[in-house]
Write a protein that holds these residues in place. Structure first.
Motif, PDB file in Angstrom:
ATOM      1  N   ALA A   6       7.584   9.895   4.643  1.00  0.00           N
ATOM      2  CA  ALA A   6       6.550  10.473   4.190  1.00  0.00           C
ATOM      3  C   ALA A   6       5.151   9.922   4.563  1.00  0.00           C
ATOM      4  CB  ALA A   6       6.413  10.422   2.775  1.00  0.00           C
ATOM      5  N   GLY A   7       4.994   8.713   5.167  1.00  0.00           N
ATOM      6  CA  GLY A   7       4.036   7.725   5.283  1.00  0.00           C
ATOM      7  C   GLY A   7       3.160   7.412   4.269  1.00  0.00           C
ATOM      8  N   SER A   8       1.930   6.535   4.651  1.00  0.00           N
ATOM      9  CA  SER A   8       1.390   5.942   3.621  1.00  0.00           C
ATOM     10  C   SER A   8       0.070   6.818   3.319  1.00  0.00           C
ATOM     11  CB  SER A   8       0.895   4.507   4.143  1.00  0.00           C
ATOM     12  OG  SER A   8      -0.022   4.646   5.013  1.00  0.00           O
ATOM     13  N   PRO A   9      -0.670   6.651   2.048  1.00  0.00           N
ATOM     14  CA  PRO A   9      -1.685   7.235   1.827  1.00  0.00           C
ATOM     15  C   PRO A   9      -3.082   7.223   3.065  1.00  0.00           C
ATOM     16  CG  PRO A   9      -1.024   6.475  -0.160  1.00  0.00           C
ATOM     17  CD  PRO A   9      -0.197   5.783   0.919  1.00  0.00           C
ATOM     18  N   LYS A  10      -3.072   6.021   3.525  1.00  0.00           N
ATOM     19  CA  LYS A  10      -4.030   5.853   4.429  1.00  0.00           C
ATOM     20  C   LYS A  10      -3.859   6.578   5.855  1.00  0.00           C
ATOM     21  CE  LYS A  10      -1.865   1.792   6.073  1.00  0.00           C
ATOM     22  NZ  LYS A  10      -1.986   0.258   6.398  1.00  0.00           N
ATOM     23  N   SER A  11      -2.598   6.872   6.016  1.00  0.00           N
ATOM     24  CA  SER A  11      -2.329   7.702   7.369  1.00  0.00           C
ATOM     25  C   SER A  11      -2.321   9.226   7.016  1.00  0.00           C
ATOM     26  CB  SER A  11      -0.754   7.408   7.868  1.00  0.00           C
ATOM     27  OG  SER A  11      -0.477   6.385   8.258  1.00  0.00           O
ATOM     28  N   TRP A  12      -2.312   9.768   5.655  1.00  0.00           N
ATOM     29  CA  TRP A  12      -2.646  10.893   5.408  1.00  0.00           C
ATOM     30  C   TRP A  12      -4.007  11.266   5.441  1.00  0.00           C
ATOM     31  CZ3 TRP A  12       0.362  14.823   5.775  1.00  0.00           C
ATOM     32  CH2 TRP A  12       1.584  14.796   5.693  1.00  0.00           C
ATOM     33  N   LEU A  13      -4.910  10.271   5.242  1.00  0.00           N
ATOM     34  CA  LEU A  13      -6.302  10.441   5.207  1.00  0.00           C
ATOM     35  C   LEU A  13      -6.532  10.809   6.682  1.00  0.00           C
ATOM     36  CD1 LEU A  13      -9.005  10.062   3.954  1.00  0.00           C
ATOM     37  CD2 LEU A  13      -9.075   7.536   4.687  1.00  0.00           C
ATOM     38  N   ALA A  14      -6.003  10.209   7.681  1.00  0.00           N
ATOM     39  CA  ALA A  14      -6.434  10.465   8.637  1.00  0.00           C
ATOM     40  C   ALA A  14      -5.791  11.587   9.265  1.00  0.00           C
ATOM     41  CB  ALA A  14      -5.675   9.383   9.912  1.00  0.00           C
ATOM     42  N   ILE A  51     -10.242   6.995  13.003  1.00  0.00           N
ATOM     43  CA  ILE A  51      -9.229   6.412  11.521  1.00  0.00           C
ATOM     44  C   ILE A  51      -8.002   6.192  11.687  1.00  0.00           C
ATOM     45  CG2 ILE A  51      -8.886   7.329   9.185  1.00  0.00           C
ATOM     46  CD1 ILE A  51     -11.383   8.730   9.035  1.00  0.00           C
ATOM     47  N   ALA A  52      -7.218   7.161  12.595  1.00  0.00           N
ATOM     48  CA  ALA A  52      -5.777   6.925  12.674  1.00  0.00           C
ATOM     49  C   ALA A  52      -5.423   5.834  13.406  1.00  0.00           C
ATOM     50  CB  ALA A  52      -5.222   8.052  13.435  1.00  0.00           C
ATOM     51  N   LEU A  53      -6.296   5.331  14.476  1.00  0.00           N
ATOM     52  CA  LEU A  53      -6.017   4.193  15.056  1.00  0.00           C
ATOM     53  C   LEU A  53      -6.246   3.025  14.300  1.00  0.00           C
ATOM     54  CD1 LEU A  53      -7.979   4.963  18.657  1.00  0.00           C
ATOM     55  CD2 LEU A  53      -5.309   4.846  18.132  1.00  0.00           C
ATOM     56  N   LEU A  54      -7.396   2.922  13.259  1.00  0.00           N
ATOM     57  CA  LEU A  54      -7.618   1.771  12.513  1.00  0.00           C
ATOM     58  C   LEU A  54      -6.658   1.540  11.563  1.00  0.00           C
ATOM     59  CD1 LEU A  54     -11.406   2.305  12.053  1.00  0.00           C
ATOM     60  CD2 LEU A  54     -10.427   0.493  13.574  1.00  0.00           C
ATOM     61  N   VAL A  55      -6.027   2.510  11.190  1.00  0.00           N
ATOM     62  CA  VAL A  55      -4.782   2.332  10.061  1.00  0.00           C
ATOM     63  C   VAL A  55      -3.446   2.150  10.655  1.00  0.00           C
ATOM     64  CG1 VAL A  55      -6.128   3.798   8.285  1.00  0.00           C
ATOM     65  CG2 VAL A  55      -4.469   4.758   9.803  1.00  0.00           C
ATOM     66  N   ASP A  56      -3.428   2.266  11.996  1.00  0.00           N
ATOM     67  CA  ASP A  56      -2.201   1.989  12.927  1.00  0.00           C
ATOM     68  C   ASP A  56      -1.130   3.168  12.296  1.00  0.00           C
ATOM     69  OD1 ASP A  56      -0.593   0.880  14.815  1.00  0.00           O
ATOM     70  OD2 ASP A  56      -0.159  -0.913  13.559  1.00  0.00           O
ATOM     71  N   ILE A  57      -1.488   4.299  12.633  1.00  0.00           N
ATOM     72  CA  ILE A  57      -0.564   5.433  12.086  1.00  0.00           C
ATOM     73  C   ILE A  57       0.645   5.528  12.778  1.00  0.00           C
ATOM     74  CG2 ILE A  57      -1.698   7.309  13.651  1.00  0.00           C
ATOM     75  CD1 ILE A  57      -1.485   9.221  11.331  1.00  0.00           C
TER      76      ILE A  57
END
Length: 78
Positions: A6-14, A51-57
């Motif tokens: 599912a991924g983490s919430p920070k990745s879903w934000l991106a 954002i995706a790069l910053l959270v290391d998606i």
């Protein structure tokens, strides 16, 4: 989130930010096209990419071991 893809919430934000930019650009293309809104959508997509790069998606995926499902014996009538 062990056992999930599912991924983490920070990745879903991106992902949500990128999806919002894509939607904005798509709607703007249907409305004329309204080029300033199209480029605003492109800008929102770019912000989502940062954002995706910053959270290391890309390191967010958890790969599980392959699942082995036992086959049930099926009786066939002749």
């Amino acid at each position: 989130m062990a056992g999930s893809h599912a991924g983490s919430p920070k990745s879903w934000l991106a992902v949500v930010v990128i999806l919002a930019g894509f939607t904005l650009g798509g709607v703007a293309l249907c409305l004329g096209p309204n080029w300033p809104l199209v480029w605003a959508g492109v800008g929102v997509i770019a912000v989502g990419g940062v954002i995706a790069l910053l959270v290391d998606i890309f390191s967010d995926v958890i790969v599980d071991a392959p699942r082995v499902i036992g086959a049930e014996k099926v009786e066939r009538k002749s």
